[in-house]
Design an enzyme around this catalytic site. Structure first.
Site, PDB file in Angstrom:
ATOM      1  N   GLY A  31       0.796  -1.231   0.000  1.00 37.92           N
ATOM      2  CA  GLY A  31       0.000   0.000   0.000  1.00 37.92           C
ATOM      3  C   GLY A  31       0.821   1.270   0.000  1.00 37.92           C
ATOM      4  O   GLY A  31       2.014   1.257  -0.277  1.00 37.92           O
ATOM      5  N   HIS A  37       4.199   1.489  -7.777  1.00 40.40           N
ATOM      6  CA  HIS A  37       3.097   0.514  -7.668  1.00 40.40           C
ATOM      7  C   HIS A  37       2.174   0.608  -8.885  1.00 40.40           C
ATOM      8  O   HIS A  37       1.758  -0.398  -9.448  1.00 40.40           O
ATOM      9  CB  HIS A  37       2.248   0.795  -6.423  1.00 40.40           C
ATOM     10  CG  HIS A  37       2.975   0.669  -5.131  1.00 40.40           C
ATOM     11  ND1 HIS A  37       3.192   1.743  -4.311  1.00 40.40           N
ATOM     12  CD2 HIS A  37       3.519  -0.400  -4.507  1.00 40.40           C
ATOM     13  CE1 HIS A  37       3.840   1.343  -3.221  1.00 40.40           C
ATOM     14  NE2 HIS A  37       4.054   0.046  -3.318  1.00 40.40           N
TER      15      HIS A  37
HETATM   16  P1  AMP Z   1       5.838  -2.516  -1.568  1.00 39.96           P
HETATM   17  O1  AMP Z   1       4.461  -1.969  -1.403  1.00 39.96           O
HETATM   18  O2  AMP Z   1       6.916  -1.558  -1.222  1.00 39.96           O
HETATM   19  O3  AMP Z   1       6.004  -3.890  -0.958  1.00 39.96           O
HETATM   20  O4  AMP Z   1       6.021  -2.746  -3.132  1.00 39.96           O
HETATM   21  C1  AMP Z   1       5.118  -3.502  -3.886  1.00 39.96           C
HETATM   22  C2  AMP Z   1       5.708  -3.778  -5.239  1.00 39.96           C
HETATM   23  O5  AMP Z   1       5.978  -2.539  -5.898  1.00 39.96           O
HETATM   24  C3  AMP Z   1       7.039  -4.533  -5.166  1.00 39.96           C
HETATM   25  O6  AMP Z   1       7.086  -5.482  -6.219  1.00 39.96           O
HETATM   26  C4  AMP Z   1       8.038  -3.450  -5.372  1.00 39.96           C
HETATM   27  O7  AMP Z   1       9.265  -3.908  -5.939  1.00 39.96           O
HETATM   28  C5  AMP Z   1       7.318  -2.538  -6.334  1.00 39.96           C
HETATM   29  N1  AMP Z   1       7.877  -1.198  -6.265  1.00 39.96           N
HETATM   30  C6  AMP Z   1       8.079  -0.430  -5.162  1.00 39.96           C
HETATM   31  N2  AMP Z   1       8.673   0.732  -5.481  1.00 39.96           N
HETATM   32  C7  AMP Z   1       8.865   0.703  -6.826  1.00 39.96           C
HETATM   33  C8  AMP Z   1       9.444   1.601  -7.769  1.00 39.96           C
HETATM   34  N3  AMP Z   1       9.943   2.779  -7.398  1.00 39.96           N
HETATM   35  N4  AMP Z   1       9.464   1.237  -9.067  1.00 39.96           N
HETATM   36  C9  AMP Z   1       8.962   0.050  -9.464  1.00 39.96           C
HETATM   37  N5  AMP Z   1       8.401  -0.850  -8.623  1.00 39.96           N
HETATM   38  C10 AMP Z   1       8.351  -0.534  -7.325  1.00 39.96           C
END
Ligand code: AMP
Length: 284
Positions: A31, A37
């Site tokens: 989230g 995301h």
């Molecule tokens: P998180 O909510 O931080 O667990 O991230 C969820 C998904 O979004 C994971 O697969 C992350 O690698 C991806 N994600 C988070 N930040 C980025 C970003 N800046 N660029 C691309 N994907 C991202």
């Protein structure tokens, strides 16, 4: 967009979709959505007939004293953003439903889980692979979307999918960045103005290193030392690790012979930021 809390209802929606032969895309998240995301959701919207975004701040991937309690939460904003992209289901299970009393099973990708971030966050990746595995079982997606931003996580999930014979296509998408190069992250919200400005050094140091490698520098130790110097020159930065590893084994390399993963984790007060870049010597 449907907001689904119940595991059984989520299963049923997916069962129905599969029966109709529809492809299911799963985007696991914690989230506080930002463009990183949203890029995963958009790609799934392009490729899959049913797009499911899970939103679950997974308690077991946080260590004692880490930011589980204060992790940014924005259900209202997240709902609006996912809905605007055309996500079909936002899956928001409760921690009690995911880990009921007596829960005692975990999924561990051995070895690789202990390296890089795993070394400073013991148990973190066991928590990640366990929750992702549970989400896979609940939704049985055709494709699962992850960001290159969390390179080690994407590598581990790739192993888990192969090792456990999941019939799931892993889609890893590029890191989405702010204008000054800082990788978007929910944790950037923790940064004050000075820290936010200084945090741009992370991507700058990665780009510098990638350029050195492209230009023929082979001495990983020298590159690491210079990256550390660049980052340490920022008043508010405290290095957790800066490393150059083989992207398959995640073992640190002393000489750059082929493709390498430049990876770092740096604290800016309570914000632990990670970033990475693949690099390779120019051919010929
Ligand atoms: P998180 O909510 O931080 O667990 O991230 C969820 C998904 O979004 C994971 O697969 C992350 O690698 C991806 N994600 C988070 N930040 C980025 C970003 N800046 N660029 C691309 N994907 C991202």
């Amino acid at each position: 967009m449907q907001i689904i809390e119940s595991l059984e209802e989520m299963r049923e929606v997916c069962r129905k979709a599969r029966r109709k032969g529809r492809s299911i895309g799963l985007v696991p998240t914690m989230g506080a959505f930002h463009e990183g995301h949203l890029s995963l959701m958009r790609e799934s919207r392009k490729r899959d007939e049913v797009v499911i975004v899970s939103l679950f701040v997974n308690p077991i991937q946080f260590g004692p004293g880490e930011d589980y309690g204060t992790y940014p939460r924005d259900m209202e904003g997240d709902t609006a953003k996912a809905s605007a992209i055309g996500v079909d289901c936002l899956f928001t299970p409760s921690a009690d439903a995911i880990y009921p009393e007596g829960y005692c099973t975990c999924v561990l990708v051995e070895g690789l889980s202990d390296k890089l971030c795993g070394a400073s966050r013991p148990g973190h990746f066991r928590g990640v692979t366990t929750i992702v595995s549970k989400l896979f079982h609940i939704t049985m997606p055709s494709r699962a979307y992850f960001g290159q931003k969390d390179a080690q996580q994407a590598i581990l999930i790739g192993h888990m999918i192969a090792d456990l014979n999941w019939d799931i296509e892993l889609v890893v998408l590029p890191t989405v960045r702010e204008k000054d190069g800082l990788a978007m992250s929910s944790r950037n919200a923790y940064l004050n103005k000075q820290q936010r400005q200084e945090a741009a050094i992370l991507f700058r140091s990665l780009c510098w290193a990638a350029e050195e490698i492209r230009g023929g520098e082979r001495d990983a130790q020298r590159i690491r030392a210079e990256m550390r110097r660049m980052i340490s020159s920022m008043k508010t930065a405290r290095i957790d690790y800066v490393t150059i590893v083989d992207p398959g084994s995640l073992e640190e390399v002393s000489r750059v012979e082929g493709k390498v993963l430049l990876a770092l984790a740096v604290w800016f007060q309570e914000a632990r930021l990670i970033d990475n870049l693949m690099a390779e010597p120019e051919k010929g």
